[in-house]
Design a protein around this motif. Sequence first.
Motif, short mmCIF file in Angstrom:
data_model
loop_
_atom_site.label_atom_id
_atom_site.label_comp_id
_atom_site.label_asym_id
_atom_site.label_seq_id
_atom_site.Cartn_x
_atom_site.Cartn_y
_atom_site.Cartn_z
N TRP A 146 0.82 -1.21 0.00
CA TRP A 146 0.00 0.00 0.00
C TRP A 146 0.85 1.26 0.00
CZ3 TRP A 146 -1.71 -2.84 4.85
CH2 TRP A 146 -2.59 -3.88 4.54
N PHE A 147 0.28 2.33 -0.52
CA PHE A 147 0.87 3.65 -0.39
C PHE A 147 0.46 4.24 0.95
CE2 PHE A 147 -3.19 4.18 -2.58
CZ PHE A 147 -3.79 5.22 -1.88
N HIS A 148 0.97 5.41 1.25
CA HIS A 148 0.65 6.09 2.52
C HIS A 148 -0.86 6.31 2.62
CE1 HIS A 148 1.91 8.36 6.01
NE2 HIS A 148 1.19 9.39 5.65
N HIS A 149 -1.45 5.80 3.68
CA HIS A 149 -2.88 5.83 3.99
C HIS A 149 -3.73 5.12 2.94
CE1 HIS A 149 -3.90 8.97 1.05
NE2 HIS A 149 -3.02 9.78 1.59
N GLY A 150 -3.19 4.10 2.24
CA GLY A 150 -3.98 3.40 1.23
C GLY A 150 -4.92 2.35 1.78
N TRP A 151 -4.63 1.77 2.94
CA TRP A 151 -5.36 0.59 3.41
C TRP A 151 -6.78 0.85 3.91
CZ3 TRP A 151 -0.63 2.36 4.75
CH2 TRP A 151 -0.47 3.00 5.97
N PRO A 152 -7.15 2.06 4.38
CA PRO A 152 -8.54 2.20 4.85
C PRO A 152 -9.55 2.41 3.74
CG PRO A 152 -7.29 4.16 5.43
CD PRO A 152 -6.34 3.23 4.75
N THR A 153 -9.09 2.69 2.51
CA THR A 153 -10.03 3.07 1.47
C THR A 153 -9.88 2.28 0.17
OG1 THR A 153 -8.53 4.83 0.77
CG2 THR A 153 -10.26 5.43 2.33
N GLU A 154 -8.66 1.79 -0.13
CA GLU A 154 -8.40 1.19 -1.43
C GLU A 154 -8.67 -0.32 -1.41
OE1 GLU A 154 -7.26 3.02 -4.16
OE2 GLU A 154 -7.61 4.76 -2.88
N THR A 155 -8.96 -0.88 -2.59
CA THR A 155 -9.09 -2.33 -2.68
C THR A 155 -7.74 -2.99 -2.47
OG1 THR A 155 -8.79 -2.27 -5.09
CG2 THR A 155 -11.05 -2.21 -4.25
N GLY A 156 -6.66 -2.32 -2.89
CA GLY A 156 -5.32 -2.86 -2.66
C GLY A 156 -4.96 -4.01 -3.57
N ASP A 157 -5.62 -4.12 -4.75
CA ASP A 157 -5.30 -5.21 -5.66
C ASP A 157 -4.25 -4.85 -6.68
OD1 ASP A 157 -6.87 -3.43 -7.03
OD2 ASP A 157 -8.21 -4.93 -7.90
N SER A 158 -3.74 -3.61 -6.65
CA SER A 158 -2.68 -3.21 -7.56
C SER A 158 -1.99 -1.98 -6.99
CB SER A 158 -3.24 -2.89 -8.96
OG SER A 158 -4.10 -1.76 -8.90
N PHE A 159 -0.82 -1.70 -7.56
CA PHE A 159 -0.10 -0.47 -7.22
C PHE A 159 0.67 -0.05 -8.45
CE2 PHE A 159 3.29 2.19 -5.55
CZ PHE A 159 2.59 3.03 -4.71
N GLY A 160 0.37 1.14 -8.97
CA GLY A 160 1.01 1.58 -10.19
C GLY A 160 0.70 0.64 -11.33
N ASP A 161 1.74 0.16 -12.01
CA ASP A 161 1.57 -0.75 -13.14
C ASP A 161 1.39 -2.20 -12.72
OD1 ASP A 161 1.97 1.43 -14.83
OD2 ASP A 161 4.12 1.03 -15.08
N ILE A 162 1.59 -2.51 -11.46
CA ILE A 162 1.68 -3.90 -11.00
C ILE A 162 0.38 -4.35 -10.35
CG2 ILE A 162 2.98 -5.54 -9.61
CD1 ILE A 162 4.56 -4.22 -11.92
N SER A 163 -0.15 -5.44 -10.85
CA SER A 163 -1.37 -6.03 -10.28
C SER A 163 -0.99 -7.18 -9.36
CB SER A 163 -2.29 -6.53 -11.39
OG SER A 163 -3.42 -7.19 -10.85
N PHE A 164 -1.69 -7.30 -8.22
CA PHE A 164 -1.41 -8.36 -7.26
C PHE A 164 -2.43 -9.50 -7.33
CE2 PHE A 164 -0.12 -4.32 -5.05
CZ PHE A 164 1.22 -4.44 -5.36
N GLY A 165 -3.59 -9.22 -7.92
CA GLY A 165 -4.61 -10.25 -8.01
C GLY A 165 -5.29 -10.57 -6.70
N VAL A 166 -5.04 -9.77 -5.67
CA VAL A 166 -5.61 -9.98 -4.34
C VAL A 166 -6.08 -8.64 -3.81
CG1 VAL A 166 -5.20 -10.86 -2.01
CG2 VAL A 166 -3.93 -11.84 -3.94
N LYS A 167 -7.28 -8.58 -3.27
CA LYS A 167 -7.79 -7.33 -2.71
C LYS A 167 -7.27 -7.18 -1.28
CE LYS A 167 -11.89 -7.13 -5.66
NZ LYS A 167 -13.37 -7.07 -5.73
N THR A 168 -6.04 -6.72 -1.21
CA THR A 168 -5.34 -6.71 0.09
C THR A 168 -5.96 -5.72 1.07
OG1 THR A 168 -3.74 -5.07 -0.71
CG2 THR A 168 -3.20 -7.39 -1.03
N GLY A 169 -6.45 -4.59 0.58
CA GLY A 169 -7.05 -3.61 1.47
C GLY A 169 -8.32 -4.13 2.10
N GLU A 170 -9.16 -4.77 1.30
CA GLU A 170 -10.39 -5.35 1.83
C GLU A 170 -10.09 -6.45 2.83
OE1 GLU A 170 -13.00 -6.58 -1.27
OE2 GLU A 170 -13.19 -4.57 -2.17
N PHE A 171 -9.12 -7.29 2.51
CA PHE A 171 -8.74 -8.35 3.45
C PHE A 171 -8.30 -7.77 4.78
CE2 PHE A 171 -5.18 -10.69 5.35
CZ PHE A 171 -5.81 -11.86 5.69
N TYR A 172 -7.47 -6.73 4.74
CA TYR A 172 -7.00 -6.13 5.99
C TYR A 172 -8.16 -5.58 6.81
CZ TYR A 172 -5.50 -2.34 9.01
OH TYR A 172 -5.37 -1.49 10.07
N ARG A 173 -9.06 -4.85 6.16
CA ARG A 173 -10.17 -4.24 6.89
C ARG A 173 -11.12 -5.29 7.47
NH1 ARG A 173 -9.57 -0.84 2.37
NH2 ARG A 173 -11.37 -1.71 1.24
#
Length: 632
Positions: free
Chosen positions: A333-360
Motif C-alpha cells: 500500500w501507499f501512505h494511507h492506502g489501506w482504509p479506502t483502497e481495494t489494494g489489488d494493484s499499485f502503479g503498473d503492477i497487479s497483485f490479483g488480491v484485494k489486500t485492502g479489503e482483506f486487511y479491513r
Amino acid sequence: MKIVLRPSLTLYFSLAFCTFFSPGILFAQNQDSLYVVQHYNKFEYQIPMRDGVTLFTAVYTPKDSSTDYPILFARTPYTIAPYGSTNFKSSLGPSDHFTKEGYIFVYQDVRGRFMSGGNFVNMTPFIPNKKDSTDVDESSDAFDSIEWLIKNIRHNNGKVGIWGISYPGYYAAMSAINAHPNLVAVSPQAPIANWFVGDDMHHNGALSLLMSFDFFSVFGIPRSGLTTQWPAGFKAPSPDAYTFFKNLGPLKNADEKYFKKSIPFWTDIFSHETYDDFWKSRTTLAHFKNTAPAILTVGGWYDSEDLYGTLKTFQTIEQSNPKQFNALVMGPWFHHGWPTETGDSFGDISFGVKTGEFYRDSVEFPFFNYYLKGKGNWHFPKALVFETGTNKWESFSAYPPENTEAQKLYFQSRGKLGFNENNSEKDEFDEYISDPAKPVPYTAKHVDSRGFYYRFWMNEDQRFAAERPDVLVYESDPLDTNFTIIGEIEAEFYASTSGTDADWVVKLIDVYPDDAKNPSPNPKSIEMGGYQMMLRGDIFRGKFRNSYEKPEPFVPGQPTKIKMTMPDVSHSFLKGHKIMVQIQSSWFPFFDMNPQKFCNIYRAGTEDFQKATQRIYHSAKYPSFLTVHRLK
C-alpha cells in the motif's frame, strides 16, 4: 448520497501528506448521513487537561442505550470536521465496518490545532519524568482525555481503543506510553518516529524537499486563534514540480521568494542542519519502554512518508515489551492506502488480491472487536506481511523472521552484479558526472507541483533512470530459481567524489524477462518485457557517513566507505528475473540537491553548487555490495 467536501485545500491535503483519511476530511451534511444521524447522537466538548488547556472533542454515542459500548478514539492535527452538533460524519471509525457495529466514537483536535486550546508543537517532545501539571506532552493529553471520557460519557464499558494514520499514527503510538489503564488496544498506522533519519522530512540527513515544501506551505501556517478552517495554501507558479524546484535554486530561496519567515517549522528545519537535540527530542523510539495495551502496527511497503516509522515503532516496542501483544501488518500500500483502497494493484503492477479489503475485514475489525468487545477468537501471528512477486500473504512467529540467511550482492566490473566477491587486485571503479543543474528525477512522470508527489513512484519502472549517463547500473544473470528476501537491506560500498560532499542513492530493482507477459486487459499499454520494478531505494547524505551529529567533508578522490540501511522489503524475485542495483547522486525534487561542496546546505548560495565526478569501487581492496536476507 450527496457528499459535501470541505474547501479544495482540505481535499488536497487528504490526497497528499500524512492525511487522517476516514475521520474528518470527507464528510456529509447531517441530512445525508442517514445511518449515522439515525443511530448516533453527537456532542462536542472542551476537555480540560492537567495544565488547564482544553481540547476540542466530538463524541458520537449510539442512540440505543440498552447496552454499554467501548470507546474508539482518534486524535489528529488535521481537523475533526464537520463542526457543530448537528453536522455528522458520513462514516465512523477506522473503516466502514465500525459504523454499524456499535461503538462510542471520539475525535479530538490536538493541542494548538483548529478548535483546541494551547500551542501546537510539531512532534511534541515526550517528557519521561513529569514533575508537575505543567509537564504535558501527547501521552499526558491522551491520558487526561481518556480519564475524562471514562468518567463523563455515559454507557461506556470502560475500554478504550486508539487508532490513527501518519501524524495521527504518531499520536496513537504516544498514547501507548505510560498508557491510561482503560486504554487496552492501540493501532499506530504509518506512525512518524524520526524526522531526521527516516520519516517525512529527511532520509539519512537529506531533506525531503518536495514533501516538506508542500506540506509546511499549508500545515505550517500558524493559526491566529481558534478556527474551523484551513489556511489558504501556497500555489506554485509552475505546474511542473521538477521545473519549479529547479528554478527555485538554493534552499534559502524558499524563504526569500515565498515563505518570508512565515512558516515557523520551516525556519526550524533550516536552523537545525544536523541531528542535534531539536531532532533527538522528537524521536519516539527512545520511549517505548512501558506500553501495556495490545498494539497492532500497520504500514505499507510503498509508503513514501513513514515506512521507517512503521517498522521501527514495531521493532522498538517488540524489543522493550516482550510479554505484550505486539503485531505488525505490512501490505502493498501507499501512505494511507489501506482504509479506502481495494489494494489489488499499485502503479503498473497487479497483485490479483484485494489486500485492502482483506486487511479491513480480517485484521483491523477483528482486532478492535476482540480487545474492546471480547468478540471472536483472536489468533494472530507476530507479523503478517504481503510478499510481492509471488503476491501472497505470509505470516511469521517472529519478525524479522528467524529462518533467513544473509546474502551479499557484489558490484562487479562491466556492470555485473554477482553473488561472489570480486577478487581483482586492481582498484576497479565505475564513474559518472553528477551535475546539480541536471539532477536525476525521482519519477519519469511530469508531476503537477500543485498536486503533491507522484503516488506510484516507489515501484515505478526505472528504465528512464538506467538510460542516463549519471546513473550506474549493476545487473545479475537471470535467476535459475526463485530468490525470496525479507527484512532490511544494508548497502556497503566504497565511493569517491571530486567534490567535498555528495549524496548517494541506492535502488534495488527486479528486472522482468524480455518475454514477460503484458497485463490483460492493458489500458495503459504497459510493456512488461524488461520492466525494471523498483523494490526499495533510499538516499544518504555523504557528510553524515560517520555521524549525523558531526558531518565531515570528503577528501576529493579518496575512496571512502559508505554504509546505509534501507527499510525492509518482502519480495520474491521469480525464476528468470534478474536483480539490479542502480546508484546515482540525486533524486530530484523529492530530495533536495546536494551542492557537492561541504557546507551548510540550508545556507548555500548558487556559487556553492558544482559538478562532481563520482566513483563507485569494486575490488578486493574496496568491495562494494548490498546485503539482503534470503528466506530459507
